[in-house]
Design a protein around this motif. Sequence first.
Motif, mmCIF file in Angstrom:
data_model
loop_
_atom_site.group_PDB
_atom_site.id
_atom_site.type_symbol
_atom_site.label_atom_id
_atom_site.label_comp_id
_atom_site.label_asym_id
_atom_site.label_seq_id
_atom_site.Cartn_x
_atom_site.Cartn_y
_atom_site.Cartn_z
ATOM 1 N N ASN A 1 0.839 -1.203 0.000
ATOM 2 C CA ASN A 1 0.000 0.000 0.000
ATOM 3 C C ASN A 1 0.874 1.252 0.000
ATOM 4 O OD1 ASN A 1 -2.541 -1.481 0.411
ATOM 5 N ND2 ASN A 1 -1.668 -1.946 2.407
ATOM 6 N N TYR A 2 0.468 2.252 -0.784
ATOM 7 C CA TYR A 2 1.231 3.497 -0.816
ATOM 8 C C TYR A 2 1.203 4.166 0.562
ATOM 9 C CZ TYR A 2 1.316 3.207 -5.923
ATOM 10 O OH TYR A 2 1.526 2.813 -7.218
ATOM 11 N N VAL A 3 2.376 4.596 1.012
ATOM 12 C CA VAL A 3 2.465 5.297 2.285
ATOM 13 C C VAL A 3 2.117 6.767 2.026
ATOM 14 C CG1 VAL A 3 3.886 5.775 4.313
ATOM 15 C CG2 VAL A 3 4.255 3.672 2.994
ATOM 16 N N GLY A 4 0.817 7.016 1.957
ATOM 17 C CA GLY A 4 0.310 8.334 1.577
ATOM 18 C C GLY A 4 0.624 9.420 2.575
ATOM 19 N N SER A 5 1.012 9.041 3.773
ATOM 20 C CA SER A 5 1.320 10.032 4.801
ATOM 21 C C SER A 5 2.655 10.707 4.578
ATOM 22 C CB SER A 5 1.343 9.366 6.180
ATOM 23 O OG SER A 5 2.426 8.444 6.276
ATOM 24 N N SER A 6 3.605 10.024 3.885
ATOM 25 C CA SER A 6 4.981 10.463 4.064
ATOM 26 C C SER A 6 5.967 10.273 2.921
ATOM 27 C CB SER A 6 5.577 9.726 5.274
ATOM 28 O OG SER A 6 4.720 9.738 6.380
ATOM 29 N N TYR A 7 5.768 9.346 2.007
ATOM 30 C CA TYR A 7 6.897 8.881 1.215
ATOM 31 C C TYR A 7 6.762 9.090 -0.298
ATOM 32 C CZ TYR A 7 8.606 6.525 5.460
ATOM 33 O OH TYR A 7 9.073 6.234 6.724
ATOM 34 N N ALA A 8 6.721 10.344 -0.739
ATOM 35 C CA ALA A 8 6.756 10.649 -2.174
ATOM 36 C C ALA A 8 8.027 11.426 -2.487
ATOM 37 C CB ALA A 8 5.532 11.457 -2.589
ATOM 38 N N TRP A 9 8.762 10.947 -3.485
ATOM 39 C CA TRP A 9 9.998 11.589 -3.943
ATOM 40 C C TRP A 9 9.780 12.165 -5.337
ATOM 41 C CZ3 TRP A 9 14.834 11.376 -1.308
ATOM 42 C CH2 TRP A 9 14.851 10.597 -0.146
ATOM 43 N N ALA A 10 10.265 13.369 -5.584
ATOM 44 C CA ALA A 10 10.168 13.967 -6.921
ATOM 45 C C ALA A 10 11.099 15.173 -7.000
ATOM 46 C CB ALA A 10 8.731 14.389 -7.243
ATOM 47 N N THR A 11 11.359 15.629 -8.207
ATOM 48 C CA THR A 11 12.143 16.841 -8.385
ATOM 49 C C THR A 11 11.314 18.058 -7.973
ATOM 50 O OG1 THR A 11 11.395 17.208 -10.661
ATOM 51 C CG2 THR A 11 13.346 15.810 -10.355
ATOM 52 N N PRO A 12 11.953 19.154 -7.578
ATOM 53 C CA PRO A 12 11.203 20.369 -7.244
ATOM 54 C C PRO A 12 10.311 20.850 -8.390
ATOM 55 C CG PRO A 12 13.435 20.532 -6.423
ATOM 56 C CD PRO A 12 13.388 19.296 -7.272
ATOM 57 N N ARG A 13 10.784 20.728 -9.612
ATOM 58 C CA ARG A 13 9.963 21.136 -10.763
ATOM 59 C C ARG A 13 8.702 20.296 -10.862
ATOM 60 N NH1 ARG A 13 13.523 22.649 -16.127
ATOM 61 N NH2 ARG A 13 14.574 24.510 -15.278
ATOM 62 N N ASP A 14 8.819 19.003 -10.582
ATOM 63 C CA ASP A 14 7.632 18.145 -10.629
ATOM 64 C C ASP A 14 6.695 18.428 -9.464
ATOM 65 O OD1 ASP A 14 8.226 17.000 -13.019
ATOM 66 O OD2 ASP A 14 8.738 15.015 -12.243
ATOM 67 N N TRP A 15 7.239 18.729 -8.291
ATOM 68 C CA TRP A 15 6.375 19.139 -7.180
ATOM 69 C C TRP A 15 5.597 20.399 -7.553
ATOM 70 C CZ3 TRP A 15 4.674 16.275 -3.502
ATOM 71 C CH2 TRP A 15 5.443 15.257 -2.941
ATOM 72 N N ALA A 16 6.242 21.294 -8.307
ATOM 73 C CA ALA A 16 5.559 22.524 -8.747
ATOM 74 C C ALA A 16 4.376 22.200 -9.652
ATOM 75 C CB ALA A 16 6.539 23.447 -9.466
ATOM 76 N N LYS A 17 4.483 21.125 -10.432
ATOM 77 C CA LYS A 17 3.385 20.755 -11.329
ATOM 78 C C LYS A 17 2.107 20.438 -10.557
ATOM 79 C CE LYS A 17 6.266 18.985 -15.118
ATOM 80 N NZ LYS A 17 6.631 17.809 -15.946
ATOM 81 N N LEU A 18 2.257 19.819 -9.398
ATOM 82 C CA LEU A 18 1.069 19.541 -8.584
ATOM 83 C C LEU A 18 0.409 20.849 -8.165
ATOM 84 C CD1 LEU A 18 -0.660 17.344 -7.209
ATOM 85 C CD2 LEU A 18 0.812 17.609 -5.179
ATOM 86 N N GLY A 19 1.218 21.838 -7.789
ATOM 87 C CA GLY A 19 0.673 23.149 -7.452
ATOM 88 C C GLY A 19 0.000 23.805 -8.638
#
Length: 441
Positions: free
Chosen positions: A325-343
């Motif tokens: 099961n995905y650890v939705g509380s804590s464990y996602a890794w990505a580049t800062p640019r990709d994190w910006a895409k979610l925003g």
Amino acid sequence: MKIFKRILLLILVVITITVVYNYPKLNMIAGYAAKNAASSVFVANRDLNFTTKTDNNFSPINLVESKVDETEKWASSNVFGLLSRKAFYREGLGTVLAIDEEDLNKTYLTPKRVLADNKTPYPYGNAPQKDTVFSNIDYQKINETLDILFDSVNQTRAAVVVYKNQIIAEKYAEGFDKNSKILGWSMTKSIVSTLFGILEHQQKIDVFKKANFEEWKNDERNEITIHNLLQMNSGLEWDENYEEISDVTKMLFLERDMTKSQIRKPLAGKPNESWYYSSGTTNLLSGILRNQFKTHQEYLDFWYADLIDKIGMNSMTIETDLAGNYVGSSYAWATPRDWAKLGLLYLNNGNWNGEQLFTKDWINYATEPTPTSNGWYGAQIWLNAGKRYPNVPENMYFFSGYQGQNVFVLPDEDLVVVRMGLTKNADVDALLSGIISSIKR
């Protein structure tokens, strides 16, 4: 001689009591160090020496001695020779702490991924963005504002500012660049919320319905809705203390199936009247997502096919527990640019390059202040409705994680700001107000 023997015996008794008392803590310390080392090396592609000197260089984690096996892809951490924990890497699933030695030899289902689009310009692809210079932006002032973040106190690793879908400022600490994957910690919670928004848009779920767990059917917990869980307002008991042996540390470092930890907890308050931050609740929500699909493979694929790869966050890996099961509380890794895409997905009201993933109504819902949170929390998303940051617009909202991982969304300013680091020392009010003042309207 008798006095000396008595003193020696007393010292041994004290040492024994100390070890026995602190042994469970050693389990957590070694677990944190091993998990962090394994993910840093095998997910983020850093070396162990760098990880030991930076990510694991704080008390009491710096008491641990770690090593990695590049061939077998595991990391182990040892505390004073008293206790050792091992974390291992699984392609597509990231790393996980082993509980039994046989965990290392099991096979695990993995999510299907799509190839990255390296031809379309950022943000809709990963090719260089089209050169755009905005005449209303004081670029020097923005860069000076970001520079303050990168000192020994703030310990910022990356900062990205996106205006009208264009990166207008970007800065990285030594050893990091646009391709560096960084752990978002609890920003992962906002991904979980987004997935519920997508399912609701697809008319596959109603978040106002009861959670309906078998374990709750004969008591007052039966009244808890998915909505209550999304707002962390269920009233369920939970201890979110990372300094001690607590519900959250036992979940992250000892549980095989992290979606079950919160289910077992009794009510400590009333649903919709008792806001309390709980990583166990988010992993429970991950379990609810799992229950929406007939097969585990469908669950694994959904997170990527309908959100992560859909918006080109191709660098992202969300790690799973031993149960898959995905650890939705804590464990996602990505580049800062990709994190910006979610925003940017939120800034564009759930529309990604012409495709509607969720609606503006979902954003309104997700950013509605939870009762009793003092305007500080929505549906797995942090808010400024209570004006915690007085010089920043009230309708600013953000994804937030341990050590100051943040994606700030400022709808009125058409801005997304990413800050990632090793501490929460950054002055968010000064950062955001400084960026806002650099843009003439």
